[in-house]
Design a protein around this motif. Structure first.
Motif, PDB file in Angstrom:
ATOM      1  N   HIS A 659       0.673  -1.378  -0.384  1.00 26.43           N
ATOM      2  CA  HIS A 659      -0.109   0.195   0.271  1.00 26.43           C
ATOM      3  C   HIS A 659       0.424   0.999  -0.033  1.00 26.43           C
ATOM      4  CE1 HIS A 659      -3.034   2.596   0.827  1.00 26.43           C
ATOM      5  NE2 HIS A 659      -2.541   3.309   2.116  1.00 26.43           N
ATOM      6  N   CYS A 660       2.252   1.427   1.174  1.00 28.93           N
ATOM      7  CA  CYS A 660       2.422   3.029   1.446  1.00 28.93           C
ATOM      8  C   CYS A 660       3.875   2.833  -0.418  1.00 28.93           C
ATOM      9  CB  CYS A 660       3.764   2.578   2.393  1.00 28.93           C
ATOM     10  SG  CYS A 660       2.610   2.434   3.785  1.00 28.93           S
ATOM     11  N   SER A 661       3.904   1.613  -0.768  1.00 31.41           N
ATOM     12  CA  SER A 661       5.076   2.240  -1.916  1.00 31.41           C
ATOM     13  C   SER A 661       4.088   1.875  -3.400  1.00 31.41           C
ATOM     14  CB  SER A 661       5.669   0.891  -2.538  1.00 31.41           C
ATOM     15  OG  SER A 661       4.979  -0.467  -2.228  1.00 31.41           O
ATOM     16  N   GLY A 662       3.103   2.027  -2.641  1.00 32.28           N
ATOM     17  CA  GLY A 662       1.472   2.008  -4.405  1.00 32.28           C
ATOM     18  C   GLY A 662       2.694   1.022  -5.425  1.00 32.28           C
ATOM     19  N   ASP A 663       3.038  -0.270  -5.200  1.00 32.93           N
ATOM     20  CA  ASP A 663       4.389  -0.500  -6.276  1.00 32.93           C
ATOM     21  C   ASP A 663       2.962  -1.988  -6.751  1.00 32.93           C
ATOM     22  OD1 ASP A 663       6.945  -1.673  -7.359  1.00 32.93           O
ATOM     23  OD2 ASP A 663       5.413  -3.910  -7.362  1.00 32.93           O
ATOM     24  N   GLU A 664       2.260  -1.571  -8.273  1.00 29.22           N
ATOM     25  CA  GLU A 664       1.579  -2.199  -9.095  1.00 29.22           C
ATOM     26  C   GLU A 664       1.553  -3.906  -9.306  1.00 29.22           C
ATOM     27  OE1 GLU A 664       1.583  -0.841 -13.119  1.00 29.22           O
ATOM     28  OE2 GLU A 664       0.714   1.604 -12.336  1.00 29.22           O
ATOM     29  N   GLN A 665       2.004  -3.928  -8.932  1.00 28.86           N
ATOM     30  CA  GLN A 665       2.545  -5.322  -9.275  1.00 28.86           C
ATOM     31  C   GLN A 665       2.005  -6.458  -7.769  1.00 28.86           C
ATOM     32  OE1 GLN A 665       5.829  -6.938 -11.824  1.00 28.86           O
ATOM     33  NE2 GLN A 665       5.644  -8.787 -11.028  1.00 28.86           N
ATOM     34  N   LEU A 666       2.826  -6.034  -6.582  1.00 32.82           N
ATOM     35  CA  LEU A 666       2.573  -6.249  -5.156  1.00 32.82           C
ATOM     36  C   LEU A 666       1.410  -5.633  -5.238  1.00 32.82           C
ATOM     37  CD1 LEU A 666       4.226  -8.140  -3.531  1.00 32.82           C
ATOM     38  CD2 LEU A 666       4.404  -5.379  -2.356  1.00 32.82           C
ATOM     39  N   ILE A 667       0.545  -4.914  -5.641  1.00 28.44           N
ATOM     40  CA  ILE A 667      -0.160  -4.269  -4.952  1.00 28.44           C
ATOM     41  C   ILE A 667      -1.364  -6.119  -5.983  1.00 28.44           C
ATOM     42  CG2 ILE A 667      -2.648  -2.863  -5.404  1.00 28.44           C
ATOM     43  CD1 ILE A 667      -0.486  -0.300  -4.410  1.00 28.44           C
ATOM     44  N   GLN A 668      -1.554  -5.688  -7.280  1.00 25.39           N
ATOM     45  CA  GLN A 668      -2.273  -6.910  -7.810  1.00 25.39           C
ATOM     46  C   GLN A 668      -2.161  -7.884  -7.043  1.00 25.39           C
ATOM     47  OE1 GLN A 668      -4.415  -5.433  -9.841  1.00 25.39           O
ATOM     48  NE2 GLN A 668      -5.222  -7.597  -9.953  1.00 25.39           N
ATOM     49  N   ALA A 669      -0.693  -8.652  -7.137  1.00 20.82           N
ATOM     50  CA  ALA A 669      -0.901  -9.979  -6.623  1.00 20.82           C
ATOM     51  C   ALA A 669      -1.549 -10.400  -5.232  1.00 20.82           C
ATOM     52  CB  ALA A 669       0.871 -10.074  -6.321  1.00 20.82           C
ATOM     53  N   TYR A 670      -1.272  -8.814  -4.818  1.00 16.01           N
ATOM     54  CA  TYR A 670      -2.443  -8.649  -3.109  1.00 16.01           C
ATOM     55  C   TYR A 670      -3.824  -9.876  -3.533  1.00 16.01           C
ATOM     56  CZ  TYR A 670       1.566  -9.945   0.224  1.00 16.01           C
ATOM     57  OH  TYR A 670       1.875  -9.705   1.442  1.00 16.01           O
ATOM     58  N   ARG A 671      -4.404  -8.773  -4.868  1.00 11.45           N
ATOM     59  CA  ARG A 671      -5.986  -9.008  -4.820  1.00 11.45           C
ATOM     60  C   ARG A 671      -6.171  -9.114  -5.794  1.00 11.45           C
ATOM     61  NH1 ARG A 671      -6.025  -2.136  -7.392  1.00 11.45           N
ATOM     62  NH2 ARG A 671      -6.545  -1.111  -5.514  1.00 11.45           N
ATOM     63  N   ASP A 672      -4.469 -10.477  -6.349  1.00 10.49           N
ATOM     64  CA  ASP A 672      -5.341 -11.424  -6.499  1.00 10.49           C
ATOM     65  C   ASP A 672      -5.419 -12.569  -6.052  1.00 10.49           C
ATOM     66  OD1 ASP A 672      -6.013 -10.215  -9.061  1.00 10.49           O
ATOM     67  OD2 ASP A 672      -4.203 -10.375 -10.627  1.00 10.49           O
ATOM     68  N   ALA A 673      -4.868 -12.446  -4.657  1.00 10.26           N
ATOM     69  CA  ALA A 673      -4.553 -13.584  -3.271  1.00 10.26           C
ATOM     70  C   ALA A 673      -3.436 -14.584  -3.573  1.00 10.26           C
ATOM     71  CB  ALA A 673      -5.527 -14.378  -3.305  1.00 10.26           C
ATOM     72  N   ARG A 674      -2.783 -14.314  -4.721  1.00  7.91           N
ATOM     73  CA  ARG A 674      -1.704 -14.889  -5.115  1.00  7.91           C
ATOM     74  C   ARG A 674      -0.133 -15.221  -4.329  1.00  7.91           C
ATOM     75  NH1 ARG A 674       0.698 -14.073 -10.618  1.00  7.91           N
ATOM     76  NH2 ARG A 674       0.786 -16.037 -11.182  1.00  7.91           N
ATOM     77  N   ASP A 675       0.418 -16.394  -4.197  1.00 16.15           N
ATOM     78  CA  ASP A 675       1.024 -16.753  -3.674  1.00 16.15           C
ATOM     79  C   ASP A 675       2.518 -15.854  -3.602  1.00 16.15           C
ATOM     80  OD1 ASP A 675       4.061 -17.692  -1.693  1.00 16.15           O
ATOM     81  OD2 ASP A 675       3.030 -20.111  -2.317  1.00 16.15           O
ATOM     82  N   ILE A 676       2.496 -14.736  -1.939  1.00 11.96           N
ATOM     83  CA  ILE A 676       3.646 -13.416  -2.803  1.00 11.96           C
ATOM     84  C   ILE A 676       5.226 -14.328  -3.305  1.00 11.96           C
ATOM     85  CG2 ILE A 676       4.452 -11.668  -1.502  1.00 11.96           C
ATOM     86  CD1 ILE A 676       1.684 -11.174  -2.704  1.00 11.96           C
ATOM     87  N   HIS A 677       5.090 -15.245  -2.184  1.00  5.03           N
ATOM     88  CA  HIS A 677       6.761 -15.230  -1.822  1.00  5.03           C
ATOM     89  C   HIS A 677       6.902 -16.585  -3.041  1.00  5.03           C
ATOM     90  CE1 HIS A 677       6.292 -13.964   2.125  1.00  5.03           C
ATOM     91  NE2 HIS A 677       5.829 -14.825   2.507  1.00  5.03           N
ATOM     92  N   ARG A 678       6.410 -16.928  -3.638  1.00  2.00           N
ATOM     93  CA  ARG A 678       6.477 -17.949  -4.820  1.00  2.00           C
ATOM     94  C   ARG A 678       6.061 -17.160  -6.453  1.00  2.00           C
ATOM     95  NH1 ARG A 678       6.369 -22.827  -6.533  1.00  2.00           N
ATOM     96  NH2 ARG A 678       5.579 -23.301  -3.852  1.00  2.00           N
ATOM     97  N   MET A 679       5.419 -16.203  -5.936  1.00  2.00           N
ATOM     98  CA  MET A 679       5.983 -15.115  -7.434  1.00  2.00           C
ATOM     99  C   MET A 679       6.739 -14.050  -7.031  1.00  2.00           C
ATOM    100  SD  MET A 679       3.218 -11.833  -7.917  1.00  2.00           S
ATOM    101  CE  MET A 679       4.574 -10.534  -7.255  1.00  2.00           C
ATOM    102  N   THR A 680       7.544 -14.058  -6.244  1.00  2.00           N
ATOM    103  CA  THR A 680       8.642 -13.223  -5.696  1.00  2.00           C
ATOM    104  C   THR A 680       9.842 -13.803  -6.443  1.00  2.00           C
ATOM    105  OG1 THR A 680       8.072 -11.483  -4.106  1.00  2.00           O
ATOM    106  CG2 THR A 680      10.390 -12.072  -4.288  1.00  2.00           C
ATOM    107  N   ALA A 681      10.128 -14.894  -6.122  1.00  2.00           N
ATOM    108  CA  ALA A 681      11.193 -16.363  -6.632  1.00  2.00           C
ATOM    109  C   ALA A 681      10.491 -16.509  -7.973  1.00  2.00           C
ATOM    110  CB  ALA A 681      10.633 -17.542  -6.106  1.00  2.00           C
ATOM    111  N   SER A 682       9.834 -16.331  -8.984  1.00  2.00           N
ATOM    112  CA  SER A 682       9.607 -16.740 -10.164  1.00  2.00           C
ATOM    113  C   SER A 682      10.458 -15.548 -10.533  1.00  2.00           C
ATOM    114  CB  SER A 682       7.808 -16.553 -10.107  1.00  2.00           C
ATOM    115  OG  SER A 682       8.465 -17.167 -11.634  1.00  2.00           O
ATOM    116  N   GLN A 683       9.829 -14.002 -10.141  1.00  2.00           N
ATOM    117  CA  GLN A 683      10.952 -12.661 -11.028  1.00  2.00           C
ATOM    118  C   GLN A 683      12.290 -12.792 -10.205  1.00  2.00           C
ATOM    119  OE1 GLN A 683       8.945 -10.648 -12.678  1.00  2.00           O
ATOM    120  NE2 GLN A 683       7.266 -11.465 -12.013  1.00  2.00           N
TER     121      GLN A 683
END
Length: 871
Positions: A659-683
């Protein structure tokens, strides 16, 4: 009798004090340790010497050099630490307030001033004491000029004294010859180069034989060792320059008026004010309180007549603001009708001349008094106290809307100070000194007056800093929520706790035997020294780090060895289990009350970030990383007819970061209820999402959480056991993946540097004075604080809002269920069996709607027959 003058080398003693006294800051964030140490040394000297005259000398532009002929010489003196530099004008201001003569002159060092003044005074037939940490001043010692060199050891100041004979006895040369020794050996700290290859012993032997460097130069071919002979000839010009630089001028061109240096009473009202501002509380006793008494005290009065007491409450009820305080009578001797708590009186203040104290007696016992006080608390617009939570048991009609806690308000304004009391508030907000020798009646009046008078001042400051809403809507309601939780407590199965302790004890004994067998001998496992010898000498393990007291056996050292050495793994387990047994299995038993419950304390004015802390006992530090540690939660159980409902936030700090950073990719991942750690690892590791390995996910998780705490490549490399280069690449790829986060963290540091504080979404400020430090490690720490404080502080604010909402809703619905524990991002409810679903609904609503973020807040919930099951 000869008159005496004390001369103090200002910069030298200030410097010595700075490095000898741990860092201190006042409520305004001003570093004060050097000033504090300087004054301690000065007071010690004055108490011993009782001089007729006193002068302090300072360099105007330190360092300066004594001869223009060497103006081109470039020394290597380190710049003054910023924290010390800031204190130079402060000590001068303090000395001026104490009417102490200060001498300084452009182009002269402080010791030139000392030398000249001491020479003048000795010629007048006076005794001179020179106080300096610089041994150069030993050259000034004579029969009547004594050099006193203070040294701080284990927090105590000791002083070495030297007259001329003492110098010769200790150093083997006369004070005058001491100059020549210094010219040969040099002194890097004082920008005197000396002669290369000539140390103190060699220099002393040469001067003992030849008396001066000029005579030694004439006999250079005879000098021993040969290196000294060769270097003196080669560096003769440098030796001559060093002698000039080492020689203190005793005939400097200065104006010195002895009468101005006459030592009178330094404990002036101006000095008293300075000492209060600097918060040197234990030095205030040196002042004559009568000369600085507070006129407020004249208004104190004790009321014992019942009709007069009625009039007091009637008048107080009409006031805008009332301050109140509870008091025990002197010596804790309880009046006949005092409450079992020990409180024997209350005090009220509703004006500068309206300050009364009411003791308990036959006609007005404690219960009646508190009934009147509670009624008053419910009527007035502002009811103020110092540490309100402690007294809410006696104030059922008080509410968060009209109540004001000046301790909580003062903490909000300066969260770096974690130990506030009413004397601190009185000093900082009202400029009042509370004499520690006062009786409890007067102290109680002062406390009530402080609560009354400081409230509007603090409210104004909160408004100016934008924290008034945080105070009114979060911190004050939280006082009541925490009180309710403390009153409720949590039930503990004492027998189960004992059994758990016995289980730990059995395993500890087994581990001891296994460790001794692997070591080949018995030793004290708890002794780092003995353990170091066993591991690094007898067993020859690598990673040995030698310290002054032996080998380091710290956790980070042993963690590296554990995978390859079974004995080390067992030692680490032994440490964990002994800690569990002493702190929890044995320690918790002490706090179980007669009702079978632990009523711990929740503190809201301790941490700099706004997080709550827990004491008596600390239930927030119960281990969760090892199974045996987690098992202790089994002894915490709900009362009969209830179950535990436990709720904790899912990745709250990462969600706040999004929220504070306004980073679109991270915000969208949380809105889509994705596994954040897996998504970060993928990237970060450039791997398809479905092909991310468990190791890659674990590493990405470490990066995700590490970023929140401003982790460095070194820190990440240690956490993941990878090279620093690999860790740096991980972090670089992370910021490429989430560019909004990089900008947010950079902006947070820039904001804190510019404004001096970090700020949360709810306006909570966290000062970051470390960013101005001259020390690189301190500045780096400050940058990490600036990155993390907005995140961790916002998380603290959110859980507080959720706690207040849950507690108030349970009470509003007249439910039997109660909020009983908070551990960081986790809330524990003792829920009536018939209210479980309703409790879950309330928890979900209040926790997930505590803040309106651009990503959803998620609370995970579990139930159980004990805390272990519920978690």
């Amino acid at each position: 009798m000869r008159d005496k003058i004390v001369l103090i080398d200002g910069h030298s003693i200030l410097n010595r004090a700075f490095y000898g006294v741990p860092d201190l800051t006042n409520s305004e964030g001003l570093h004060t340790n050097a000033v504090y140490g300087f004054l301690n040394i000065m007071f010690k000297i004055l108490d011993e010497e009782k001089p007729e005259y006193l002068t302090v000398t300072f360099d105007v532009h330190a360092p300066t050099f004594r001869h223009k002929m060497y103006a081109d010489y470039k020394g290597t003196r380190k710049p003054m630490a910023e924290e010390l530099r800031q204190q130079v004008p402060v000590i001068k201001e303090v000395l001026k307030a104490m009417d102490i003569e200060i001498i300084e002159k452009e182009g002269l060092e402080a010791d030139d001033l000392l030398g000249t003044i001491s020479h003048l005074c000795e010629e007048k037939g006076m005794d001179v004491s020179i106080i300096s940490g610089d041994r150069d001043t030993l050259q000034l010692a004579t029969e009547h000029v004594k050099i006193r060199i203070p040294k701080t050891k284990q927090g105590r100041t000791e002083v070495e004294d030297y007259n001329a004979s003492d110098v010769e006895e200790h150093y083997g040369v006369t004070p005058k010859e001491f100059i020549d020794v210094k010219a040969l050996m040099g002194d890097a700290s004082d920008n005197i180069p000396g002669v290369p290859g000539v140390g103190e012993k060699t220099a002393t032997k040469i001067i003992q034989q030849y008396k001066t460097i000029e005579n030694a130069y004439e006999h250079a071919d005879e000098l021993k060792p040969p290196r000294a002979s060769k270097n003196l000839k080669e560096y003769w010009e440098q030796a001559k320059m060093s002698k000039v630089l080492a020689t203190i001028d005793i005939h400097a061109d200065i104006d010195f008026d002895l009468e101005k240096a006459r030592h009178g009473n330094p404990y002036t009202s101006a000095a008293h004010e300075m000492f209060q501002k600097l918060q040197f509380k234990n030095m205030l006793s040196r002042f004559d309180v009568d000369t600085v008494s507070n006129d407020v005290e004249d208004s104190f009065r004790e009321v014992t007549d019942k009709q007069e007491i009625d009039a007091v409450f009637a008048e107080a009820e009409q006031a805008e603001c009332v301050g109140a305080a509870f008091s025990r009578d002197p010596g804790n001797v309880l009046p006949l009708f005092a409450h079992p708590s020990g409180y024997g009186r209350i005090s009220l203040a509703w004006g500068k001349d309206k300050i009364v104290s009411i003791p308990c007696d036959m006609d007005m016992d404690f219960g009646k008094l508190t009934e009147r006080l509670s009624c008053l608390a419910g009527k007035v617009k502002c009811f103020s106290m110092c540490g309100l939570k402690e007294f809410l048991a006696y104030l059922p009609e008080a509410d968060s809307g009209s109540s004001f806690d000046v301790i909580v308000a003062a903490y909000l304004l300066n969260p770096l100070k974690s130990d506030y009391n009413y004397e601190d508030v009185a000093r900082e907000q009202l400029g009042l000194l509370i004499d520690e020798k006062l009786d409890d009646t007067a102290k109680s009046c002062y406390e009530a007056y402080t609560a009354y008078a400081a409230a509007p001042l603090l409210e104004k400051k909160l408004q100016e800093t934008g924290m008034d809403r945080l105070f009114r809507e979060v911190e004050m309601p939280l006082v009541f929520t925490l009180y309710n939780m403390e009153q409720a407590g949590v039930q503990v199965e004492a027998e189960e706790l004992k059994a758990y302790g016995d289980q730990l004890g059995t395993r500890i004994v087994e581990l001891e035997k296994e460790i001794y067998d692997l070591a080949g001998e018995e030793f004290n496992i708890n002794s780092p020294k003995q353990l170091g010898v066993i591991l690094f000498e007898k067993l020859g393990m690598p990673h040995a780090k030698k310290t002054k007291t032996g080998y380091s056996t710290a956790a980070d050292v042993l963690d590296k060895l554990a995978p390859d050495y079974p004995i080390v793994a067992k030692i680490l387990e032994y440490r964990q289990l002994t800690k569990l047994k002493s702190t929890y299995a044995d320690g918790l038993a002490v706090f179980i009350g007669a009702d079978g419950r632990i009523h711990g304390k929740f503190n809201q004015t301790v941490t700099a970030t706004g997080r709550l802390s827990s004491t008596e006992p600390n239930l927030q530090n119960i281990p969760v990383r090892m199974e045996l540690g987690r098992l202790i939660r089994k002894v915490f159980v709900p009362k009969e007819g209830c179950v535990f409902v436990d709720a904790d936030y899912s990745q709250i700090e990462l969600r706040i970061l999004a929220h504070c950073s306004g980073d679109e990719q991270l915000i969208q991942a949380y809105r889509d209820a994705r596994d954040i750690h897996r998504m970060t690892a993928s990237q970060v590791f450039h791997t398809p999402f479905d092909e991310v390995t468990d190791l890659q996910r674990r590493n990405a998780k470490a990066v995700n959480f590490g970023i929140v705490y401003g982790i460095s490549s070194f820190g990440l490399s240690q956490d993941l056991s990878i090279t620093r280069k690999e860790a740096a690449q991980y972090i670089e790829h992370y910021f490429e993946t989430y560019p909004g986060i990089k900008k947010f963290l950079d902006d947070s540091v820039a904001h804190a540097k510019e404004n001096g504080y970090a700020v949360t979404l709810f306006g909570r400020r966290r000062p970051v004075p470390e960013l101005k430090s001259s020390n690189f490690m301190q500045r780096s720490f400050g940058e990490r604080v600036a990155m993390n404080a907005p995140i961790q502080g916002t998380a603290a604010d959110i859980i507080k809002i959720a706690m207040i909402g849950v507690d108030e809703e349970l009470r509003k619905r007249n439910m039997k269920s109660r909020l009983i524990l908070q551990v960081h991002d986790e809330l524990l409810i003792e829920a009536d069996e018939n209210e479980v679903e309703e409790v879950k609904e309330i928890l979900k609503d209040k926790m997930e709607h505590a803040a309106d973020l651009s990503v959803p807040l998620i609370a995970d919930m579990h139930t159980g027959k004990n805390w272990y099951e519920a978690k």
